[in-house]
Design a protein around this motif. Structure first.
Motif, PDB file in Angstrom:
ATOM      1  N   GLY A 239       0.776  -1.229   0.000  1.00  0.00           N
ATOM      2  CA  GLY A 239       0.000   0.000   0.000  1.00  0.00           C
ATOM      3  C   GLY A 239       0.806   1.277   0.000  1.00  0.00           C
ATOM      4  N   ASP A 240       2.026   1.245  -0.538  1.00  0.00           N
ATOM      5  CA  ASP A 240       2.815   2.471  -0.614  1.00  0.00           C
ATOM      6  C   ASP A 240       2.130   3.533  -1.463  1.00  0.00           C
ATOM      7  OD1 ASP A 240       4.950   2.255   1.027  1.00  0.00           O
ATOM      8  OD2 ASP A 240       6.317   1.475  -0.478  1.00  0.00           O
ATOM      9  N   ASP A 241       1.285   3.095  -2.382  1.00  0.00           N
ATOM     10  CA  ASP A 241       0.649   4.040  -3.274  1.00  0.00           C
ATOM     11  C   ASP A 241      -0.581   4.694  -2.651  1.00  0.00           C
ATOM     12  OD1 ASP A 241      -0.675   1.629  -3.241  1.00  0.00           O
ATOM     13  OD2 ASP A 241      -1.256   1.697  -5.352  1.00  0.00           O
ATOM     14  N   ASP A 242      -0.997   4.251  -1.467  1.00  0.00           N
ATOM     15  CA  ASP A 242      -2.178   4.809  -0.805  1.00  0.00           C
ATOM     16  C   ASP A 242      -1.748   5.623   0.411  1.00  0.00           C
ATOM     17  OD1 ASP A 242      -4.616   5.443   0.221  1.00  0.00           O
ATOM     18  OD2 ASP A 242      -5.324   3.381   0.415  1.00  0.00           O
ATOM     19  N   PRO A 243      -1.642   6.952   0.270  1.00  0.00           N
ATOM     20  CA  PRO A 243      -1.159   7.777   1.380  1.00  0.00           C
ATOM     21  C   PRO A 243      -2.127   7.853   2.558  1.00  0.00           C
ATOM     22  CG  PRO A 243      -1.839   9.157  -0.440  1.00  0.00           C
ATOM     23  CD  PRO A 243      -1.939   7.741  -0.914  1.00  0.00           C
ATOM     24  N   ALA A 244      -3.366   7.372   2.374  1.00  0.00           N
ATOM     25  CA  ALA A 244      -4.351   7.448   3.454  1.00  0.00           C
ATOM     26  C   ALA A 244      -4.151   6.360   4.506  1.00  0.00           C
ATOM     27  CB  ALA A 244      -5.756   7.350   2.875  1.00  0.00           C
ATOM     28  N   LEU A 245      -3.347   5.342   4.202  1.00  0.00           N
ATOM     29  CA  LEU A 245      -3.127   4.256   5.150  1.00  0.00           C
ATOM     30  C   LEU A 245      -2.163   4.672   6.245  1.00  0.00           C
ATOM     31  CD1 LEU A 245      -2.683   1.169   2.789  1.00  0.00           C
ATOM     32  CD2 LEU A 245      -4.692   1.769   4.136  1.00  0.00           C
ATOM     33  N   THR A 246      -2.435   4.224   7.467  1.00  0.00           N
ATOM     34  CA  THR A 246      -1.489   4.436   8.561  1.00  0.00           C
ATOM     35  C   THR A 246      -0.387   3.390   8.454  1.00  0.00           C
ATOM     36  OG1 THR A 246      -2.615   2.946  10.089  1.00  0.00           O
ATOM     37  CG2 THR A 246      -3.356   5.262  10.060  1.00  0.00           C
ATOM     38  N   ASP A 247       0.690   3.593   9.186  1.00  0.00           N
ATOM     39  CA  ASP A 247       1.781   2.620   9.174  1.00  0.00           C
ATOM     40  C   ASP A 247       1.290   1.256   9.670  1.00  0.00           C
ATOM     41  OD1 ASP A 247       3.476   4.562   8.217  1.00  0.00           O
ATOM     42  OD2 ASP A 247       4.331   5.026  10.190  1.00  0.00           O
ATOM     43  N   GLU A 248       0.439   1.259  10.692  1.00  0.00           N
ATOM     44  CA  GLU A 248      -0.095   0.006  11.227  1.00  0.00           C
ATOM     45  C   GLU A 248      -0.934  -0.724  10.175  1.00  0.00           C
ATOM     46  OE1 GLU A 248      -0.190   2.924  12.790  1.00  0.00           O
ATOM     47  OE2 GLU A 248       0.801   2.608  14.716  1.00  0.00           O
ATOM     48  N   GLU A 249      -1.750   0.033   9.438  1.00  0.00           N
ATOM     49  CA  GLU A 249      -2.569  -0.576   8.382  1.00  0.00           C
ATOM     50  C   GLU A 249      -1.682  -1.147   7.275  1.00  0.00           C
ATOM     51  OE1 GLU A 249      -6.614   2.149   8.663  1.00  0.00           O
ATOM     52  OE2 GLU A 249      -4.889   2.922   7.555  1.00  0.00           O
ATOM     53  N   ARG A 250      -0.580  -0.495   7.001  1.00  0.00           N
ATOM     54  CA  ARG A 250       0.354  -1.006   5.988  1.00  0.00           C
ATOM     55  C   ARG A 250       0.954  -2.340   6.429  1.00  0.00           C
ATOM     56  NH1 ARG A 250       1.805   3.400   2.394  1.00  0.00           N
ATOM     57  NH2 ARG A 250       0.937   5.315   3.228  1.00  0.00           N
ATOM     58  N   ILE A 251       1.293  -2.435   7.719  1.00  0.00           N
ATOM     59  CA  ILE A 251       1.857  -3.692   8.229  1.00  0.00           C
ATOM     60  C   ILE A 251       0.805  -4.792   8.195  1.00  0.00           C
ATOM     61  CG2 ILE A 251       2.720  -4.837  10.316  1.00  0.00           C
ATOM     62  CD1 ILE A 251       4.322  -2.308  10.907  1.00  0.00           C
ATOM     63  N   VAL A 252      -0.420  -4.477   8.584  1.00  0.00           N
ATOM     64  CA  VAL A 252      -1.496  -5.470   8.542  1.00  0.00           C
ATOM     65  C   VAL A 252      -1.693  -5.959   7.114  1.00  0.00           C
ATOM     66  CG1 VAL A 252      -3.993  -5.791   8.813  1.00  0.00           C
ATOM     67  CG2 VAL A 252      -2.685  -4.683  10.620  1.00  0.00           C
ATOM     68  N   ARG A 253      -1.696  -5.048   6.166  1.00  0.00           N
ATOM     69  CA  ARG A 253      -1.875  -5.421   4.757  1.00  0.00           C
ATOM     70  C   ARG A 253      -0.706  -6.290   4.273  1.00  0.00           C
ATOM     71  NH1 ARG A 253      -3.788  -1.110   0.316  1.00  0.00           N
ATOM     72  NH2 ARG A 253      -5.615  -1.236   1.630  1.00  0.00           N
ATOM     73  N   LEU A 254       0.504  -5.939   4.677  1.00  0.00           N
ATOM     74  CA  LEU A 254       1.684  -6.713   4.288  1.00  0.00           C
ATOM     75  C   LEU A 254       1.623  -8.117   4.875  1.00  0.00           C
ATOM     76  CD1 LEU A 254       4.448  -6.728   2.870  1.00  0.00           C
ATOM     77  CD2 LEU A 254       5.425  -5.830   4.972  1.00  0.00           C
ATOM     78  N   LEU A 255       1.279  -8.224   6.161  1.00  0.00           N
ATOM     79  CA  LEU A 255       1.156  -9.542   6.791  1.00  0.00           C
ATOM     80  C   LEU A 255       0.071 -10.375   6.118  1.00  0.00           C
ATOM     81  CD1 LEU A 255       1.546  -8.550  10.543  1.00  0.00           C
ATOM     82  CD2 LEU A 255       3.076 -10.058   9.267  1.00  0.00           C
ATOM     83  N   ALA A 256      -1.071  -9.764   5.842  1.00  0.00           N
ATOM     84  CA  ALA A 256      -2.182 -10.481   5.213  1.00  0.00           C
ATOM     85  C   ALA A 256      -1.791 -11.012   3.833  1.00  0.00           C
ATOM     86  CB  ALA A 256      -3.399  -9.574   5.105  1.00  0.00           C
ATOM     87  N   SER A 257      -1.000 -10.241   3.104  1.00  0.00           N
ATOM     88  CA  SER A 257      -0.598 -10.673   1.760  1.00  0.00           C
ATOM     89  C   SER A 257       0.481 -11.755   1.801  1.00  0.00           C
ATOM     90  CB  SER A 257      -0.111  -9.479   0.945  1.00  0.00           C
ATOM     91  OG  SER A 257       1.114  -8.997   1.449  1.00  0.00           O
ATOM     92  N   ASN A 258       1.020 -12.029   2.996  1.00  0.00           N
ATOM     93  CA  ASN A 258       2.045 -13.062   3.149  1.00  0.00           C
ATOM     94  C   ASN A 258       1.576 -14.194   4.049  1.00  0.00           C
ATOM     95  OD1 ASN A 258       4.765 -12.272   1.824  1.00  0.00           O
ATOM     96  ND2 ASN A 258       3.936 -10.375   2.647  1.00  0.00           N
ATOM     97  N   GLY A 259       0.299 -14.505   3.998  1.00  0.00           N
ATOM     98  CA  GLY A 259      -0.229 -15.642   4.744  1.00  0.00           C
ATOM     99  C   GLY A 259      -0.395 -15.388   6.231  1.00  0.00           C
ATOM    100  N   GLY A 260      -0.321 -14.148   6.682  1.00  0.00           N
ATOM    101  CA  GLY A 260      -0.548 -13.819   8.076  1.00  0.00           C
ATOM    102  C   GLY A 260       0.666 -13.931   8.966  1.00  0.00           C
TER     103      GLY A 260
END
Length: 136
Positions: free
Chosen positions: A56-77
């Motif tokens: 989500g680097d392209d979405d400036p509305a995301l918080t850092d925590e939301e970026r980590i959650v999205r990254l974890l979710a995309s890697n099987g949790g």
């Protein structure tokens, strides 16, 4: 003896500084027909690209925590903490602080294995749940 070592180290550092100064003073060579660009990618190109897009680097509305959650979710949790540092290009300290606050909020679970942390999406209950039945 100590003066000799200090003198040698000083000479080496001075030599490196002069070399660096000379290199920066030289004008760049004009590109030729067969020359390659001098810029080298900072990250390997491959399967990580899809995870980076999900990051989500392209979405400036995301918080850092939301970026980590999205990254974890995309890697099987789950991911190693060092992989999160690599994929985000954030400092180790920033990632550690974010993960600690997320762990306090029970958004993630950190499991220390040897000298590295494995980060799981969710609370501790989800980490130890398995299909093998109850633990004794």
């Amino acid at each position: 003896m100590i003066a000799l070592v200090v003198g040698l180290l000083g000479g080496m550092l001075a030599g490196m500084a002069l070399t660096r100064a000379r290199i920066s003073d030289e004008p760049p060579e004009p590109p030729t027909r067969h020359s390659r660009p001098s810029r080298v990618p900072t990250r390997p190109i491959g399967p990580a690209d899809s995870a980076e897009r999900a990051f989500g680097d392209d979405d400036p509305a995301l918080t850092d925590e939301e970026r980590i959650v999205r990254l974890l979710a995309s890697n099987g949790g789950r991911m190693k903490q060092s992989q999160i540092v690599d994929r985000t290009d954030w400092s180790k300290a920033k990632v550690s602080r974010l993960l600690s606050s997320m762990e306090d909020g029970e958004e993630i679970t950190k499991l220390t294995v040897g000298r590295e942390n494995i980060i799981f999406l969710g609370s501790m209950d989800g980490v130890y749940a398995s299909d093998d039945g109850p633990r004794d």
